[in-house]
Design an enzyme around this catalytic site. Structure first.
Site, PDB file in Angstrom:
ATOM      1  N   LYS A  20      17.103-103.565  31.326  1.00 28.92           N
ATOM      2  CA  LYS A  20      16.239-102.784  30.423  1.00 28.92           C
ATOM      3  C   LYS A  20      15.112-102.198  31.257  1.00 28.92           C
ATOM      4  O   LYS A  20      14.779-102.727  32.324  1.00 28.92           O
ATOM      5  CB  LYS A  20      15.658-103.693  29.332  1.00 28.92           C
ATOM      6  CG  LYS A  20      15.183-102.974  28.104  1.00 28.92           C
ATOM      7  CD  LYS A  20      16.310-102.599  27.150  1.00 28.92           C
ATOM      8  CE  LYS A  20      15.844-101.690  26.050  1.00 28.92           C
ATOM      9  NZ  LYS A  20      16.889-101.420  25.054  1.00 28.92           N
ATOM     10  N   ASP A  68      16.105 -95.620  24.290  1.00 25.64           N
ATOM     11  CA  ASP A  68      15.595 -96.655  23.377  1.00 25.64           C
ATOM     12  C   ASP A  68      14.419 -95.990  22.667  1.00 25.64           C
ATOM     13  O   ASP A  68      14.346 -94.744  22.609  1.00 25.64           O
ATOM     14  CB  ASP A  68      15.173 -97.918  24.157  1.00 25.64           C
ATOM     15  CG  ASP A  68      14.905 -99.116  23.232  1.00 25.64           C
ATOM     16  OD1 ASP A  68      15.851 -99.690  22.706  1.00 25.64           O
ATOM     17  OD2 ASP A  68      13.723 -99.455  23.013  1.00 25.64           O
TER      18      ASP A  68
HETATM   19  P1  NDP Z   1      13.047 -94.275  17.960  1.00 25.61           P
HETATM   20  O1  NDP Z   1      11.959 -94.063  18.926  1.00 25.61           O
HETATM   21  O2  NDP Z   1      14.020 -93.179  17.722  1.00 25.61           O
HETATM   22  O3  NDP Z   1      12.460 -94.706  16.538  1.00 25.61           O
HETATM   23  C1  NDP Z   1      11.683 -95.838  16.379  1.00 25.61           C
HETATM   24  C2  NDP Z   1      11.170 -95.867  14.953  1.00 25.61           C
HETATM   25  O4  NDP Z   1      10.484 -97.081  14.737  1.00 25.61           O
HETATM   26  C3  NDP Z   1      10.193 -94.762  14.640  1.00 25.61           C
HETATM   27  O5  NDP Z   1      10.310 -94.427  13.287  1.00 25.61           O
HETATM   28  C4  NDP Z   1       8.839 -95.413  14.930  1.00 25.61           C
HETATM   29  O6  NDP Z   1       7.765 -94.838  14.218  1.00 25.61           O
HETATM   30  C5  NDP Z   1       9.095 -96.815  14.458  1.00 25.61           C
HETATM   31  N1  NDP Z   1       8.276 -97.752  15.221  1.00 25.61           N
HETATM   32  C6  NDP Z   1       8.279 -97.942  16.558  1.00 25.61           C
HETATM   33  N2  NDP Z   1       7.374 -98.871  16.907  1.00 25.61           N
HETATM   34  C7  NDP Z   1       6.805 -99.257  15.763  1.00 25.61           C
HETATM   35  C8  NDP Z   1       5.801-100.197  15.444  1.00 25.61           C
HETATM   36  N3  NDP Z   1       5.210-100.915  16.400  1.00 25.61           N
HETATM   37  N4  NDP Z   1       5.455-100.338  14.134  1.00 25.61           N
HETATM   38  C9  NDP Z   1       6.076 -99.618  13.179  1.00 25.61           C
HETATM   39  N5  NDP Z   1       7.039 -98.706  13.422  1.00 25.61           N
HETATM   40  C10 NDP Z   1       7.384 -98.545  14.678  1.00 25.61           C
HETATM   41  O7  NDP Z   1      13.800 -95.610  18.439  1.00 25.61           O
HETATM   42  P2  NDP Z   1      15.265 -96.099  18.097  1.00 25.61           P
HETATM   43  O8  NDP Z   1      15.615 -95.733  16.699  1.00 25.61           O
HETATM   44  O9  NDP Z   1      16.162 -95.679  19.197  1.00 25.61           O
HETATM   45  O10 NDP Z   1      15.107 -97.682  18.233  1.00 25.61           O
HETATM   46  C11 NDP Z   1      14.722 -98.491  17.125  1.00 25.61           C
HETATM   47  C12 NDP Z   1      15.072 -99.936  17.413  1.00 25.61           C
HETATM   48  O11 NDP Z   1      16.489-100.059  17.659  1.00 25.61           O
HETATM   49  C13 NDP Z   1      14.394-100.565  18.641  1.00 25.61           C
HETATM   50  O12 NDP Z   1      14.209-101.924  18.401  1.00 25.61           O
HETATM   51  C14 NDP Z   1      15.458-100.394  19.732  1.00 25.61           C
HETATM   52  O13 NDP Z   1      15.282-101.319  20.795  1.00 25.61           O
HETATM   53  C15 NDP Z   1      16.711-100.689  18.928  1.00 25.61           C
HETATM   54  N6  NDP Z   1      17.950-100.187  19.499  1.00 25.61           N
HETATM   55  C16 NDP Z   1      18.129 -98.850  19.755  1.00 25.61           C
HETATM   56  C17 NDP Z   1      19.328 -98.400  20.259  1.00 25.61           C
HETATM   57  C18 NDP Z   1      19.609 -96.962  20.434  1.00 25.61           C
HETATM   58  O14 NDP Z   1      20.784 -96.623  20.644  1.00 25.61           O
HETATM   59  N7  NDP Z   1      18.641 -96.049  20.316  1.00 25.61           N
HETATM   60  C19 NDP Z   1      20.396 -99.345  20.626  1.00 25.61           C
HETATM   61  C20 NDP Z   1      20.154-100.715  20.222  1.00 25.61           C
HETATM   62  C21 NDP Z   1      18.950-101.100  19.719  1.00 25.61           C
HETATM   63  P3  NDP Z   1       6.843 -93.695  14.907  1.00 25.61           P
HETATM   64  O15 NDP Z   1       7.709 -92.484  14.951  1.00 25.61           O
HETATM   65  O16 NDP Z   1       5.658 -93.551  14.033  1.00 25.61           O
HETATM   66  O17 NDP Z   1       6.510 -94.227  16.263  1.00 25.61           O
END
Ligand code: NDP
Length: 451
Positions: free
Chosen positions: A126, A166
């Protein structure tokens, strides 16, 4: 002893605060795999646990770049190469101000077992940076990505370490990173996954994690004798890559996802969220969710400041199935109790470790179908591996082909996890099933490879 009790005990003995999430992830695994360790002393003899919890290496580097006003900025970059027993290091890059070594160790550790569960030849890693892409111009993001890759390229390669996206790293960022890698090395190779389709990306990679989580849930519900998702109210947190595609697949299956959230607040739309609008706000305009109600006055926007005390607004809404898809520790014990008392039947983790240990204890003790992240969100990394296979063979698979392979992979993971849980006397416990199945695969490879 419950996971929560173990965690408290660990904290009482004192650890580096940054490492709290890493210990949280590690302790869950250690607790889960005790039946395996007791059944075979080879894991102790070869000191597998002691070796597995220490990353092979961690790179930490300075990233210097210039913003649009000619100000020089400095961020920190990291790559944690955790374990390559099953294949080259593989895992995403996270760009978020909260990123530190502890968070990346937690994510890298989870990634080892997740990748093992896919059955594909990939190890765990990571990386990322404390850089915040929010509010930056496209040129600033591009300049940061170039500066980040200037250092990162020394440590990665298509047979060494293949990063992906991510939080904060999507197709745009991967494109900029790939462009810089190509420029520095003069080599056009599959060193990153999640690339845009036009230069080697796999169709369906953006959809893979969200779709995969829903495929896993469908299989789990069927195996546990529960009703399908069709016609059911579902709650989803997040509004990023994973959340949007979980919502999309739920809608394909006839379910009604009624929520989404970002770091500032939650949208509740009882008729079902308007996905086209969500995509426009989050993928094109990159603005706050609050703007959703400009188009849908009948929906409710709940800012974080108005969340119920100590809880998250999304989890206080009645649902059949819940999908935490935003970030770690976003669903706590109060949220779990709210979901349970509102009749929720299933919780599937699209995000990495979104449920706290107390919340997981509550779900398991109330016999909620609980799909842990390392199994339920493995669809993203599975399709990343499909991208590597397409790059290596210079081929391109159709959307339908990738979707079918993803669905089969998620069904297989679900069945493997359920079967492992049964074999080790914890039937219906997908947390233990996933941890034991993933650990066993990596541990057996480590033993076979010597020290
Ligand atoms: P994105 O950056 O596309 O989206 C993240 C979302 O979560 C946004 O809506 C963001 O809001 C919100 N968010 C992030 N941090 C916080 C926080 N501290 N409090 C509240 N809301 C928060 O990320 P992903 O969708 O790619 O990833 C989401 C999760 O899935 C993570 O845990 C990641 O590790 C996991 N994941 C992702 C994969 C992938 O293929 N992308 C694969 C496997 C796991 P805002 O826009 O306001 O920041």
């Amino acid at each position: 002893m419950s996971i929560a009790e173990m965690k408290i005990k660990k904290f009482e003995t004192g650890t580096c605060e940054q490492d709290n999430v890493f210990y949280q992830a590690m302790e869950e695994v250690i607790y889960s795999i005790s039946p395996l360790l007791e059944s075979d002393d080879k894991y102790a003899k070869y000191a597998i646990l002691e070796r597995l919890v220490v990353p092979d290496r961690i790179f930490k580097f300075k990233v210097t770049w210039m913003d649009d006003n000619q100000n020089i900025k400095v961020n920190t970059g990291y790559r944690v190469q955790f374990n390559n027993s099953l294949g080259p290091y593989k895992g995403g890059l996270r760009f978020h101000p909260s990123v530190n070594e502890g968070i990346l160790k937690f994510l890298g550790f989870e990634q080892i077992l997740k990748n093992a569960l896919t059955g594909l030849p990939i190890g765990g890693g990571k990386g990322g940076s404390d850089f915040d892409p929010k509010g930056k111009s496209e040129f600033e993001v591009m300049k940061f990505c170039s500066a980040f890759m200037t250092e990162l390229h020394k440590y990665i390669g298509p047979r060494i370490d293949i990063p992906a996206g991510d939080i904060g790293v999507g197709g745009r960022e991967i494109g900029f990173l790939f462009g810089e890698y190509k420029k520095i090395t003069s080599s056009y190779e599959g060193v990153l996954t999640g690339k845009p389709f036009m230069f080697g990306g796999s169709l369906m990679r953006p959809e893979a994690t969200g779709y995969g989580t829903v495929y896993f849930t469908e299989t789990m519900l069927e195996m546990e004798g529960k009703e399908s998702l069709e016609g059911k109210i579902c709650t989803v947190s997040g509004a990023g890559n994973v959340a949007l595609h979980a919502i999309e697949k739920l809608q394909h299956l006839g379910a009604i996802p009624v929520t989404c959230s970002d770091s500032k607040g939650t949208i509740y739309d009882s008729r079902g969220v308007d996905l086209a609008l969500l995509k426009e706000l989050k993928l094109e305009k990159r603005v706050s969710l609050e703007e959703y109600i400009n188009s849908h006055q009948e929906a409710t926007y709940i800012p974080v400041s108005e969340y119920p005390e100590g809880a998250h607004a999304v989890w206080s809404i009645e649902c059949y199935a819940a999908f935490p898809c935003a970030t770690q520790n976003e669903l706590n014990e109060i949220d779990a109790q709210n979901l349970i008392s509102n009749g929720c039947v299933s919780v599937s983790e699209g995000a990495n470790m979104p449920s706290t240990p107390h919340a997981i204890d509550a779900f398991l003790s109330h016999k909620i179908c609980f799909a842990p992240a390392k199994a339920a969100n493995a669809g993203g990394v599975a399709v990343s591996e499909f991208e590597m296979a397409q790059n290596a063979s210079m081929s391109k698979w159709s959307f339908e082909e990738v979707d079918e392979k993803l669905k089969i992979t998620m069904q297989q993971i679900c069945k493997r996890v359920a079967l492992t849980a049964k074999d080790y006397g914890v039937e219906g416990n997908y947390v233990d099933g996933a941890n034991i199945a993933g650990f066993k695969k990596v541990a057996d490879a480590m033993i076979a490879e010597g020290i």
